[in-house]
Write an enzyme that holds these catalytic residues in place. Structure first.
Site, short mmCIF file in Angstrom:
data_model
loop_
_atom_site.label_atom_id
_atom_site.label_comp_id
_atom_site.label_asym_id
_atom_site.label_seq_id
_atom_site.Cartn_x
_atom_site.Cartn_y
_atom_site.Cartn_z
CD GLU A 80 -1.52 -2.34 1.95
OE1 GLU A 80 -2.36 -3.06 2.51
OE2 GLU A 80 -0.29 -2.61 1.97
CB CYS A 292 -1.57 -0.59 5.51
SG CYS A 292 0.09 -0.96 4.88
#
Length: 463
Positions: A80, A292
């Protein structure tokens, strides 16, 4: 418009077109994939074009002692983060094209001097092949799901620390016997031990352990009062264990931020506290990189463009949607982790506002996911493990592909460490150099007000 499956298919296709370098070994190594997709709607809204502008893979994160104050090491290599940093490279080049009058497919002039904004009809969405680590991954455990990223709760986790199943049951019997001594002084027979197969946890029911009349010899029956009380105590405990095995959650390896609230680590649903900030998991030394889930939540408030590009932009750039590939997933957990806990943020500067993205899940699974890798694993190929390399690709004209490992360029020698040859193209110092290139091509009379003082005569040393 588009569907979640169309977006995931587009991202998987873009990954398959990349060179082999940095990709996981099929059947032995797994990784995660994330991407940023630009959606462009035609003026008459009859046509929508989707384009992957940044893509990243990776599962690693370096420890705090390996971090560099110079910004020349890539601290966080989760997919990510890689995808978002690659997108910053892409946006920087698009701004440079706009500033130079070369025509950008993303930006147009804003109302303020030296400011730019995203063109009408252009939006960005985020794709990740797996639920983001941290708060969003604390989800109900599905008994029949094909992929369990964390092992289900075991029988030894259902008892207090320092005890075991057999000892706990013996203690219960002793307490029951003590309470019945005043009722009947006959000695009781010890209950036969249960086998491991009779106690199944994390995906199946815990069987009720009750005394069977057939187990006791007819000539020496158990006292009636003692049997009844023992059975009640054991049934109550077994009912609790059954509920805990049925109502369990996936564990997240992300640890709570030091100095704040901690996880209670209780069995079942009580193992984690939700809504907390967490740092990424790592074997050995702790990391300093936020999970994340936390980073995606932050981008929904401050945008994903970063602090440097904010000088040039009239407003923040947000993801309109987040699409997750096929994996253990909970819409409720995603809503909580990425949207709800930031919904009351206020006092933001002009151009910033809480922008909750649409949350969707695709039915298509990444071919190199952990579940698929384990499914395709063949004996003799070594154990299944996460891929050590991280891939960054973005739609820029120069060096679009960047492969790293342990925070440095993949394959770099120890002799090159600390030099520009070892730096990832998406580390902090390289992104800063890209920003300086944008600054250099900007006419001084068209600089944003926040940057004009930096470019006065004699101030170059401060930049």
């Amino acid at each position: 418009m588009w569907t979640a499956d169309e977006i995931s298919k587009l991202c998987y296709q873009r990954f398959s077109e990349l060179p082999k370098r940095g990709k996981p070994e099929p059947g032995r190594e797994w990784t995660l994939l994330a991407a940023v997709v630009k959606c462009s709607v035609s003026p008459n809204q009859e046509k929508v074009e989707e384009e992957v502008v940044s893509l990243g893979t990776g599962t690693k994160c370096i420890g705090r002692s390996a971090m560099s104050s110079k910004g020349d090491v890539l601290n966080d290599s989760h997919a990510e983060v890689i995808a978002r940093r690659g997108c910053i490279r892409y946006l920087t080049e698009q701004l440079q094209m706009a500033v130079c009058g070369q025509g950008s497919t993303v930006f147009c002039q804003g109302e303020e001097m030296g400011k730019w904004k995203v063109q009408s009809g252009v939006s960005f969405l985020f794709f990740t092949s797996h639920t983001p680590c941290g708060d969003a991954s604390i989800i109900p455990m599905m008994i029949d799901h094909q992929s369990q990223p964390c092992p289900p709760i075991r029988s030894d986790e259902l008892t207090p620390i320092g005890t075991n199943e057999k000892a706990e049951r013996v203690n219960l019997k002793r307490r029951a016997k003590t309470q019945t001594d005043g009722i009947n002084k006959h000695p009781r027979l010890e209950e036969p031990e249960k086998s491991e197969d009779e106690l199944q946890c994390g995906g199946s029911l815990v069987e009720n352990h009750t005394d069977s009349p057939a187990q006791a010899p007819a000539e020496s029956p158990r006292p009636e009062g003692e049997n009844a009380l023992t059975n009640v105590v054991l049934k109550q405990r077994d009912n609790v264990l059954t509920q805990q095995s049925l109502q369990d959650i996936h564990r997240t390896g992300a640890k709570c931020v030091p100095g704040g609230p901690e996880d209670p680590l209780q069995p079942g649903l009580g193992y984690h506290s939700t809504g907390l900030l967490r740092v990424k998991p790592g074997r050995g030394e702790p990391t300093l990189s936020l999970s994340c889930s936390d980073k995606l939540a932050r981008w929904a408030v401050l945008g994903f463009q970063g602090a440097l590009l904010s000088h040039y932009l009239q407003g923040a750039v947000y993801f309109s949607a987040i699409v997750v590939g096929r994996c253990p997933y909970s819409h409720q957990a995603m809503q909580r982790a990425l949207i709800t806990r930031c919904s009351e943020v206020t006092a933001l500067p002009a151009g910033y506002t809480v922008q909750p993205p649409e949350l969707l899940q695709s039915s298509l699974e990444f071919a190199h996911s952990q579940a698929q890798t384990e499914h395709n694993h063949q004996p003799g190929k070594g154990r299944v493990s996460p891929c050590g390399a991280a891939i960054s690709w973005c739609a820029v004209s120069d060096q679009p592909l960047d492969v790293t490992a342990n925070g440095y360029k993949h394959g770099v020698t120890k002799k090159a460490l600390g030099t520009s040859k070892a730096r990832s193209l998406i580390c902090k110092v390289e992104l800063f150099h890209s920003f300086l290139s944008l600054l250099a091509v900007t006419d001084k009379s068209h600089l944003p007000e926040s940057l004009s003082t930096l470019c006065q005569p004699g101030c170059s040393s401060r930049v």
